[in-house]
Design a protein around this motif. Structure first.
Motif, PDB file in Angstrom:
ATOM      1  N   GLY A 526      -7.772   3.884 -64.893  1.00  0.00           N
ATOM      2  CA  GLY A 526      -8.089   5.302 -64.810  1.00  0.00           C
ATOM      3  C   GLY A 526      -8.072   6.047 -66.129  1.00  0.00           C
ATOM      4  N   TRP A 527      -7.862   5.364 -67.230  1.00  0.00           N
ATOM      5  CA  TRP A 527      -7.850   6.026 -68.529  1.00  0.00           C
ATOM      6  C   TRP A 527      -9.283   6.359 -68.951  1.00  0.00           C
ATOM      7  N   SER A 528      -9.404   7.404 -69.730  1.00  0.00           N
ATOM      8  CA  SER A 528     -10.685   7.733 -70.355  1.00  0.00           C
ATOM      9  C   SER A 528     -10.630   7.307 -71.819  1.00  0.00           C
ATOM     10  N   ALA A 529     -11.795   7.267 -72.459  1.00  0.00           N
ATOM     11  CA  ALA A 529     -11.835   6.871 -73.869  1.00  0.00           C
ATOM     12  C   ALA A 529     -11.044   7.847 -74.731  1.00  0.00           C
ATOM     13  N   LEU A 530     -11.118   9.153 -74.414  1.00  0.00           N
ATOM     14  CA  LEU A 530     -10.381  10.148 -75.181  1.00  0.00           C
ATOM     15  C   LEU A 530      -8.874   9.917 -75.066  1.00  0.00           C
ATOM     16  N   GLU A 531      -8.400   9.594 -73.864  1.00  0.00           N
ATOM     17  CA  GLU A 531      -6.969   9.344 -73.680  1.00  0.00           C
ATOM     18  C   GLU A 531      -6.512   8.109 -74.455  1.00  0.00           C
ATOM     19  N   VAL A 532      -7.343   7.076 -74.515  1.00  0.00           N
ATOM     20  CA  VAL A 532      -6.986   5.878 -75.270  1.00  0.00           C
ATOM     21  C   VAL A 532      -6.884   6.201 -76.756  1.00  0.00           C
ATOM     22  N   HIS A 533      -7.870   6.953 -77.283  1.00  0.00           N
ATOM     23  CA  HIS A 533      -7.835   7.319 -78.701  1.00  0.00           C
ATOM     24  C   HIS A 533      -6.597   8.157 -79.016  1.00  0.00           C
ATOM     25  N   ASP A 534      -6.279   9.131 -78.145  1.00  0.00           N
ATOM     26  CA  ASP A 534      -5.121   9.996 -78.392  1.00  0.00           C
ATOM     27  C   ASP A 534      -3.821   9.195 -78.380  1.00  0.00           C
ATOM     28  N   PHE A 535      -3.700   8.268 -77.445  1.00  0.00           N
ATOM     29  CA  PHE A 535      -2.464   7.484 -77.358  1.00  0.00           C
ATOM     30  C   PHE A 535      -2.293   6.608 -78.602  1.00  0.00           C
ATOM     31  N   ILE A 536      -3.362   5.922 -78.992  1.00  0.00           N
ATOM     32  CA  ILE A 536      -3.263   5.042 -80.154  1.00  0.00           C
ATOM     33  C   ILE A 536      -2.893   5.835 -81.402  1.00  0.00           C
ATOM     34  N   GLY A 537      -3.496   7.004 -81.568  1.00  0.00           N
ATOM     35  CA  GLY A 537      -3.190   7.817 -82.746  1.00  0.00           C
ATOM     36  C   GLY A 537      -1.774   8.360 -82.735  1.00  0.00           C
ATOM     37  N   SER A 538      -1.206   8.637 -81.541  1.00  0.00           N
ATOM     38  CA  SER A 538       0.125   9.247 -81.472  1.00  0.00           C
ATOM     39  C   SER A 538       1.252   8.253 -81.711  1.00  0.00           C
ATOM     40  N   VAL A 539       1.039   6.980 -81.435  1.00  0.00           N
ATOM     41  CA  VAL A 539       2.134   6.008 -81.548  1.00  0.00           C
ATOM     42  C   VAL A 539       2.079   5.218 -82.849  1.00  0.00           C
ATOM     43  N   SER A 540       1.022   5.406 -83.652  1.00  0.00           N
ATOM     44  CA  SER A 540       0.881   4.622 -84.881  1.00  0.00           C
ATOM     45  C   SER A 540       1.401   5.394 -86.083  1.00  0.00           C
ATOM     46  N   ARG A 541       2.184   4.696 -86.918  1.00  0.00           N
ATOM     47  CA  ARG A 541       2.651   5.290 -88.174  1.00  0.00           C
ATOM     48  C   ARG A 541       1.646   5.041 -89.304  1.00  0.00           C
ATOM     49  N   THR A 542       0.601   4.302 -89.011  1.00  0.00           N
ATOM     50  CA  THR A 542      -0.452   4.040 -89.990  1.00  0.00           C
ATOM     51  C   THR A 542      -1.759   4.601 -89.444  1.00  0.00           C
ATOM     52  N   PRO A 543      -2.735   4.870 -90.312  1.00  0.00           N
ATOM     53  CA  PRO A 543      -4.032   5.374 -89.816  1.00  0.00           C
ATOM     54  C   PRO A 543      -4.672   4.372 -88.858  1.00  0.00           C
ATOM     55  N   VAL A 544      -5.402   4.919 -87.889  1.00  0.00           N
ATOM     56  CA  VAL A 544      -6.072   4.058 -86.924  1.00  0.00           C
ATOM     57  C   VAL A 544      -7.236   3.373 -87.615  1.00  0.00           C
ATOM     58  N   PRO A 545      -7.269   2.041 -87.656  1.00  0.00           N
ATOM     59  CA  PRO A 545      -8.367   1.344 -88.344  1.00  0.00           C
ATOM     60  C   PRO A 545      -9.700   1.576 -87.635  1.00  0.00           C
ATOM     61  N   GLN A 546     -10.757   1.592 -88.420  1.00  0.00           N
ATOM     62  CA  GLN A 546     -12.092   1.834 -87.852  1.00  0.00           C
ATOM     63  C   GLN A 546     -12.503   0.767 -86.847  1.00  0.00           C
TER      64      GLN A 546
END
Length: 759
Positions: A526-546
């Motif tokens: 049930g996740w959306s693409a926006l929710e996946v991007h937000d979660f990955i960005g919030s838990v990473s201490r490094t920039p999200v790789p392209q």
């Protein structure tokens, strides 16, 4: 003998009567099978103590030294303590301590002629020195003097024959030898031994080597080797802090893997086999999910079941499956320390045998995890004995690598020599499992493990908490589509990341890998693409790789482009070329696809079969509801009610204590009845005289001794306090059962006032 001196006890019943209540209760507490009131008096209770089952149970708890002392007493028939100490091959002080414990267990009792073994012990002691006993026959009732002199007078051939008989069970046959012959007339070694009474003829041509001869051949002892040499443990030096830290890491892993597995099974529960248990395929899948070996996965599953977190139930489709219980959610909400203590205590007390998973039973059939018969009452005993030896190690000492566990097995075998050979395997398995669960670390018992052995819940919590890894709330994303967790993740973060990525490796840092399938798993939930991007960005201490951003967008773009419904089933897409490509796919011929519109295909394959096959072909279909909306195919969490246990540990202890108290009360009641028994034979009481005597006792509030015949015709004396007479029945307080009960008046044979009632 002066009036102040007491005669020595002449029977076991006399010995039991002399014991205080606490000592008698201790005996019955060690042997709960005796905790049943006897139908008559304390002498009959002592007789019940000699039953085969209770004797065997008591013998099974003896050490090799205690067993050897008891065996020596059986060989000697009846002897003094000094003579018994002399023939036992052990230190005198240790032997006397063993005699005292055997007396406490009522396996040995004092008589005017010396110490005697309880009736039934001799029949239960069989075997040779490897079984913890001597293998010697009892001494002759009228032994010939100077055994050493008779041995010195025989020929070398006769001595060799005698040694052979001793080494092979102490029995032989006469053959053609004469049974009655003098030393001067003996012509063969057998006749020579018979003539000098070194071998004694028995019926059926049997020759038996008397116990006194065997003792002489063994240098004055019943055994050839010392019996008091406790095997030493192979140890090495190691700091306790290192032990606690190592055990803490293992404890955290056990808790985390249990949680991951049950979370997974809450969505996709494994089926239960027809005969009970978990299938091998499901066990392998669990091991792959947790990235552990099959035995370790079996241990986690069995301990979770023992802790009440997993049980069998029926799913919504009516199939028997293994589901987390409702207690799992409560357990998962607790702290890591609380969850570990629950698992450790469950493992310590369970009768399950995780170490046998994957092995074969005597019939050649492989043992499955959670199989109903995969249990033994010896398992808790083996774990307690093994860990108790680690408790006794000096501070800073742990079991040595390689040799430590075998030495532990030998130590426990000395402590319980009558246990079957499988007990050795259970002890070795206990040491290994304790290490996997975090009670043992680096070969030594941790501080928390000591508290678990003592069943001290609060102390275990305090001891384990400082040594558990501190959870982290972030990961480090890398360009190769992986995320590194620099420590154990917080529970909710770990659950979510486990949905979005696959675990690639575990250790000090866990590595997660993002793939098309793992990201699609999140969309299926049930996740959306926006929710996946937000979660990955919030838990990473490094920039999200392209590359990771592109991966999520690519899966989102293809996710749901094909919608499946029922025709038997249908496929619909806005992109006609996608359907054309699918129809011409070389592996799609088995799907039975047919185009009914430029953007619609139908299939002869059922929906539940079509979905996984389409995913195997590289597509990402979603289910379309009847109203045209997308239906997320996430399964609801399933739970089962925790099964009720037949008896808790506290209830079992309370029941045993109540049984002991009732037996002690019955014994004292029998003694009071015996002390007030008339010296002359009692005169049969008629119903009318019995009624008169009982009415007088009721009016005077007196305690009486009644002779009573039960429904089976057995007569007994009962100490009672009459309360009332109604309808030909006496209502009285019975001192034996310590409660109020009814007695039929016509079954009362005598009524005798109790001269001096005792409280």
């Amino acid at each position: 003998m002066s009036s102040n001196e007491q005669a020595p006890p002449r029977t076991l019943a006399d010995q039991l009567r002399r014991w205080p209540d606490d000592r008698l209760a201790a005996l019955l507490g060690m042997r709960p099978d005796l905790a049943t009131p006897a139908p008559h008096d304390s002498a009959q209770l002592a007789s019940r103590a000699a039953t085969r089952s209770s004797v065997l149970r008591a013998l099974d708890d003896l050490t090799r030294l205690e067993l050897s002392v008891l065996d020596a007493l059986v060989v000697a028939n009846q002897t003094s303590e000094a003579e018994l100490v002399e023939i036992v091959h052990a230190d005198a002080g240790a032997t006397r301590a063993a005699i005292e414990r055997l007396t406490d267990l009522a396996l040995v009792w004092e008589s005017p002629g010396g110490l005697r073994a309880l009736s039934g012990v001799a029949d239960a002691l069989r075997g040779d020195e490897s079984a913890g006993v001597s293998g010697l026959r009892p001494m002759s009732l009228d032994p010939a003097p100077a055994v050493e002199g008779r041995l010195a007078a025989i020929s070398p051939r006769a001595r060799a024959l005698l040694d052979h008989v001793l080494a092979n069970g102490g029995e032989g046959t006469t053959g053609t030898a004469r049974r009655t012959v003098s030393p001067a007339d003996a012509t063969t070694p057998v006749e020579e031994l018979i003539a000098r009474r070194l071998l004694v003829p028995r019926d059926g041509g049997l020759l038996v080597l008397p116990g006194e001869v065997g003792i002489a051949l063994r240098g004055g002892h019943t055994t050839t080797t010392p019996r008091d040499q406790v095997p030493s443990l192979a140890t090495t030096a190691r700091e306790q802090s290192l032990v606690d830290r190592t055990a803490g890491g293992a404890a955290f892993d056990a808790v985390r893997r249990t949680e991951l597995l049950l979370d997974h099974w809450g969505l996709q529960p494994p089926s239960m086999l027809r005969g009970g248990g978990l299938g091998v395929r499901d066990l392998k899948a669990a091991a792959a999910e947790l990235q552990v070996s099959l035995p370790e996965a079996g241990l986690i599953i069995e301990v979770a079941t023992a802790a009440g977190l997993l049980t069998s139930a029926t799913d919504p489709e009516g199939s028997e499956v293994w589901l987390p219980t409702d207690s799992f959610d409560t357990w998962a909400a607790g702290s890591t320390a609380e969850r570990w203590v629950a698992l450790a205590l469950a493992w310590l007390d369970t009768t399950r045998l995780p170490s046998l998973i994957g092995t074969r039973d005597p019939a050649g059939k492989s043992w499955n995890a959670l199989a109903p018969d995969l249990s033994s009452t010896m398992a808790p005993d083996a774990r307690s004995l093994a860990l108790a030896q680690l408790v006794g190690l000096a501070e800073g000492s742990v079991l040595a690598a390689g040799t430590g566990v075998p030495s532990l097995v030998e130590r426990v075998a000395w402590l319980r020599p009558r246990r079957p050979s499988v007990h050795r395997d259970l002890v070795a398995a206990a040491a290994h499992e304790a290490g996997l669960l975090g009670l043992v670390g680096a070969g030594g018992l941790s501080s928390a493990g000591r508290a678990i052995v003592a069943h001290d819940h609060d102390a275990a919590l305090v001891a384990i908490t400082p040594h558990l890894p501190h959870p982290v709330d972030h990961v480090l994303l890398q360009a190769d589509l992986t995320a590194v967790a620099p420590g154990p993740l917080e529970t909710e973060l770990a659950r979510t990341l486990h949905l979005l990525a696959d675990v690639e490796s575990r250790g000090g840092a866990t590595v997660y890998r993002f793939t098309n399938g793992s990201v699609r798993r999140a969309f299926d939930a049930g996740w959306s693409a926006l929710e996946v991007h937000d979660f990955i960005g919030s838990v990473s201490r490094t920039p999200v790789p392209q590359p990771l951003t592109y991966l999520v967008d690519d899966v989102a773009r293809t996710f749901g482009t094909i919608r499946v419904g029922h025709a038997e089933s249908f496929l619909r897409a806005d992109d006609e070329s996608a359907l054309t490509e699918l129809m011409h796919h070389p592996k799609a011929t088995s799907l039975g696809l047919r185009r009914i519109a430029p953007t619609v295909l139908i299939s002869t394959v059922p929906l539940d079969v079509l979905l996984p096959r389409l995913r195997e072909l590289g597509t990402a279909p979603v289910v379309e509801a009847p109203d045209g909306s997308v239906r997320v195919a996430r399964r609801d969490l399933l739970r089962a009610r925790r099964p009720r246990t037949s008896r808790t540990r506290g209830a079992a202890q309370a029941r045993a204590q109540a049984g002991v108290a009732s037996v002690v009360t019955a014994i004292r009641s029998g003694d009071r009845a015996e002390a007030n028994r008339p010296a002359s034979p009692a005169i049969a009481t008629t119903p009318s005289s019995a009624l008169a005597a009982l009415r007088e006792a009721i009016e005077g509030g007196e305690t009486v001794v009644i002779g009573y015949v039960d429904n089976h015709g057995a007569s007994s004396d009962r100490v009672v306090e009459p309360l009332r007479l109604e309808g030909g029945q006496l209502s009285a307080h019975d001192h034996r059962s310590d409660d109020e009960r009814l007695f039929a008046v016509h079954r009362i044979t005598t009524v005798t006032p109790l001269a001096s009632p005792q409280t």
